[in-house]
Design a protein around this motif. Structure first.
Motif, PDB file in Angstrom:
ATOM      1  N   PHE A   1     108.918  18.908  20.558  1.00 23.95           N
ATOM      2  CA  PHE A   1     109.129  19.896  21.630  1.00 23.95           C
ATOM      3  C   PHE A   1     107.877  20.017  22.502  1.00 23.95           C
ATOM      4  CE2 PHE A   1     112.528  21.216  18.761  1.00 23.95           C
ATOM      5  CZ  PHE A   1     113.551  21.556  19.634  1.00 23.95           C
ATOM      6  N   ASN A   2     107.351  18.871  22.929  1.00 18.60           N
ATOM      7  CA  ASN A   2     106.131  18.901  23.737  1.00 18.60           C
ATOM      8  C   ASN A   2     106.395  18.789  25.234  1.00 18.60           C
ATOM      9  OD1 ASN A   2     106.824  16.217  24.029  1.00 18.60           O
ATOM     10  ND2 ASN A   2     104.920  15.404  23.185  1.00 18.60           N
ATOM     11  N   GLY A   3     107.670  18.870  25.622  1.00 21.58           N
ATOM     12  CA  GLY A   3     108.010  18.792  27.029  1.00 21.58           C
ATOM     13  C   GLY A   3     108.057  17.381  27.579  1.00 21.58           C
TER      14      GLY A   3
ATOM     15  N   LEU B   1     117.114  13.833  27.961  1.00 24.71           N
ATOM     16  CA  LEU B   1     116.142  14.565  28.770  1.00 24.71           C
ATOM     17  C   LEU B   1     115.053  15.126  27.864  1.00 24.71           C
ATOM     18  CD1 LEU B   1     118.596  16.595  31.057  1.00 24.71           C
ATOM     19  CD2 LEU B   1     117.264  14.555  31.696  1.00 24.71           C
ATOM     20  N   PRO B   2     113.846  15.347  28.403  1.00 22.61           N
ATOM     21  CA  PRO B   2     112.788  15.938  27.582  1.00 22.61           C
ATOM     22  C   PRO B   2     113.178  17.316  27.067  1.00 22.61           C
ATOM     23  CG  PRO B   2     111.873  15.023  29.597  1.00 22.61           C
ATOM     24  CD  PRO B   2     113.370  15.004  29.751  1.00 22.61           C
ATOM     25  N   ARG B   3     112.866  17.569  25.803  1.00 22.82           N
ATOM     26  CA  ARG B   3     113.074  18.911  25.279  1.00 22.82           C
ATOM     27  C   ARG B   3     112.024  19.842  25.887  1.00 22.82           C
ATOM     28  NH1 ARG B   3     113.065  16.061  20.159  1.00 22.82           N
ATOM     29  NH2 ARG B   3     115.182  15.531  19.517  1.00 22.82           N
ATOM     30  N   THR B   4     112.391  21.103  26.053  1.00 19.76           N
ATOM     31  CA  THR B   4     111.496  22.089  26.652  1.00 19.76           C
ATOM     32  C   THR B   4     110.274  22.318  25.777  1.00 19.76           C
ATOM     33  OG1 THR B   4     113.381  23.195  27.667  1.00 19.76           O
ATOM     34  CG2 THR B   4     111.340  24.459  27.499  1.00 19.76           C
ATOM     35  N   LEU B   5     109.113  22.382  26.378  1.00 21.80           N
ATOM     36  CA  LEU B   5     107.880  22.678  25.648  1.00 21.80           C
ATOM     37  C   LEU B   5     108.026  24.028  24.945  1.00 21.80           C
ATOM     38  CD1 LEU B   5     104.872  22.133  24.995  1.00 21.80           C
ATOM     39  CD2 LEU B   5     104.318  23.306  27.137  1.00 21.80           C
ATOM     40  N   THR B   6     107.951  24.025  23.615  1.00 20.55           N
ATOM     41  CA  THR B   6     108.146  25.239  22.826  1.00 20.55           C
ATOM     42  C   THR B   6     107.211  25.231  21.631  1.00 20.55           C
ATOM     43  OG1 THR B   6     110.514  25.109  23.386  1.00 20.55           O
ATOM     44  CG2 THR B   6     109.856  26.698  21.695  1.00 20.55           C
ATOM     45  N   PRO B   7     106.289  26.185  21.525  1.00 17.95           N
ATOM     46  CA  PRO B   7     105.366  26.210  20.387  1.00 17.95           C
ATOM     47  C   PRO B   7     106.035  26.761  19.123  1.00 17.95           C
ATOM     48  CG  PRO B   7     104.920  28.052  21.832  1.00 17.95           C
ATOM     49  CD  PRO B   7     105.986  27.239  22.510  1.00 17.95           C
TER      50      PRO B   7
END
Length: 488
Positions: free
Chosen positions: A389-391, A400-406
């Motif tokens: 999940f690093n965008g 598609l890229p997964r959303t950047l999520t910590p």
């Protein structure tokens, strides 16, 4: 962070980069898959620490003798020798990455003004790295395909119905000589298994069966967005640009150490940081050997849900011939409903993760930097960004890229349990493969323990923690601290 730590961190980061590239290059890399990754990483970090230990006059972790010229060094020569040892392991374990490792070595020497190549300290360090690498003289043989075929007994592992050619990875890896730990001999069989040939119905298995069927199906209507995030964020199932779980767990360890450094600069010395990082690498390498030994042991064999739910044993669930798992994340690819190519019990994720995080918990408490509550829960905050999940990296369903999520957790204990249960939300493991609860009668049962004091012995969390507990005394951790962790 001391200057020495910062400069040697280059080689820790490069070790992780080798894992990422090894799973990205085509044709395939040299140490692909979780147990080979853990072995290479453990050796590289052990070489870094132990060469530094010998050169600076402290005790090493492994029983590998110092090579000529390694002892009695001073100043920057200590760093050159230790970095050379790590780089040498990487050269020998990742020959296809010479175009990365060789320029990196010359860059490091030049950037930090360490002088020309082939100095006596470098020669001594290279020789020591070779000695560490040679501890695994039989690794290629033990990792080679073969050694297992389905034997038609209850719960026997076989390929998933949608992956008929996937094969069986690591059937002989349990024969590998550990770096430091010894075999955990009292590891329980999975629920219901009485012997290699007999399985009894149990409520424990029935409850696990129902949970993975409900939450792990590719078409689950009850799996929440948070559960799916947990499943994927802890994935690292060998895709391009990401690699395998040991890389993730070391990223988490480094993020914890960096956060502590930011709050309390230089509380940990260079020797402290090198020792715990190497200890974690060694723990994961040895945890992989135990996990794969039990995965293929007939007395502990367990099929994956992709097979077990379709072929349920009477009394332990109702067969569902339509079940497919959400699957291991085929990030940056197009695969769906995929299952790892080795048996389920114990979970490698749970075993690797518990080995890494239990050792870090023990170390930080021993150093007086963190504490356990009366039930063994630590107060180590965990904040990191998973490469899943690093965008940048792409979901195989949307391309598609997964959303950047910590990922933001309150303790390493929470990291241990989330990492374990993540595999249920993907439908690739039974919950007992990773974690169980101990009830008032001392029996293991279905459930997620709220604290270490409730942890059952069935599953990879307990197994990995036993590896960590063996290695901890080499890092100066006392028996009292291990007991306070409530995992024994």
């Amino acid at each position: 962070m001391t200057v020495a730590t910062a400069q040697l961190r280059f080689w820790i980061n490069l070790s992780l980069e080798c894992i990422r590239r090894d799973h990205t290059i085509d044709p395939p890399g040299d140490q692909r898959g979780p147990f080979l990754t853990a072995r290479a990483l453990g050796m590289a970090l052990a070489a870094l620490n132990d060469a530094h230990a010998y050169a600076s006059g402290r005790a090493p972790l492994l029983e590998v003798q110092a090579t000529p010229g390694l002892t009695g060094l001073s100043g920057t020569r200590i760093r050159v020798a230790s970095a050379a040892a790590c780089a040498q392991v990487l050269r020998l374990r990742y020959p296809k990455q010479a175009s990365l490792i060789e320029p990196s070595w010359l860059y490091w020497l030049s950037n930090f003004n360490y002088g020309p190549a082939d100095s006596p300290a470098e020669v001594a360090g290279r020789a020591f790295g070779t000695a560490i690498h040679n501890l695994g003289a039989d690794d290629a043989k033990n990792a080679a395909p073969g050694g297992y075929s389905p034997y038609g007994l209850p719960y026997g592992h076989t390929v998933s119905p949608n992956e008929p050619g996937q094969g069986y990875a690591g059937a002989n890896w349990g024969l590998t000589t550990p770096l430091l730990a010894t075999r955990v001999a009292d590891f329980p069989m999975p629920p219901g298994r009485v012997s290699a040939t007999k399985v009894n119905p149990t409520k424990h298995f029935q409850d696990d069966f129902a949970k993975v069927l409900d939450l792990g199906s590719i078409n689950s209507a009850n799996r929440t967005a948070d559960q799916e995030f947990i499943g994927i964020a802890w994935g690292y199932d060998g895709p391009p640009e990401i690699g395998t779980p040991p890389r993730l767990y070391m990223q988490v360890v480094l993020s914890v150490l960096d956060a502590i450094e930011n709050l309390d600069p230089n509380k940990l010395s260079t020797a402290d940081e090198l020792a715990i990082i190497a200890g974690v690498g060694i723990a994961m390498a040895d945890a992989g050997i135990d996990a794969w030994h039990y995965k293929y042991a007939p007395t502990h064999m367990m099929w994956r849900p992709a097979v077990g739910i379709r072929n349920a044993v009477d009394g332990n669930g109702t067969p569902d011939p339509t079940f497919f798992p959400l699957g291991r994340p085929d990030t940056n690819g197009r695969g769906l409903a995929l299952t790892p190519n080795f048996p389920a019990y114990p979970s490698g994720h749970a075993t690797f993760g518990a080995a890494a995080f239990q050792l870090l918990r023990l170390f930080l408490v021993q150093k007086g930097m963190r504490a356990f509550d009366p039930d063994g829960v630590d107060d180590v905050s965990v904040n990191f960004v998973s490469d899943e999940f690093n965008g940048i990296n792409k979901d195989p369903r949307t391309l598609l890229p997964r959303t950047l999520t910590p990922v933001d957790l309150t303790s390493l204990w929470q990291a241990i349990t989330n990492n374990s249960v993540s595999r249920v939300y993907l439908g690739v493991h039974w919950q007992f493969d990773g974690v169980t609860k101990r009830n008032a009668m001392g029996e293991d049962e279905f459930g997620i323990p709220a604290s270490p004091s409730e942890l059952g012995k069935t599953g990879g969390v307990w197994l990995g923690a036993q590896i960590a507990n063996q290695i901890a005394p080499k890092l100066g951790v006392s028996v009292a601290t291990i007991n306070d962790s409530k995992i024994s």
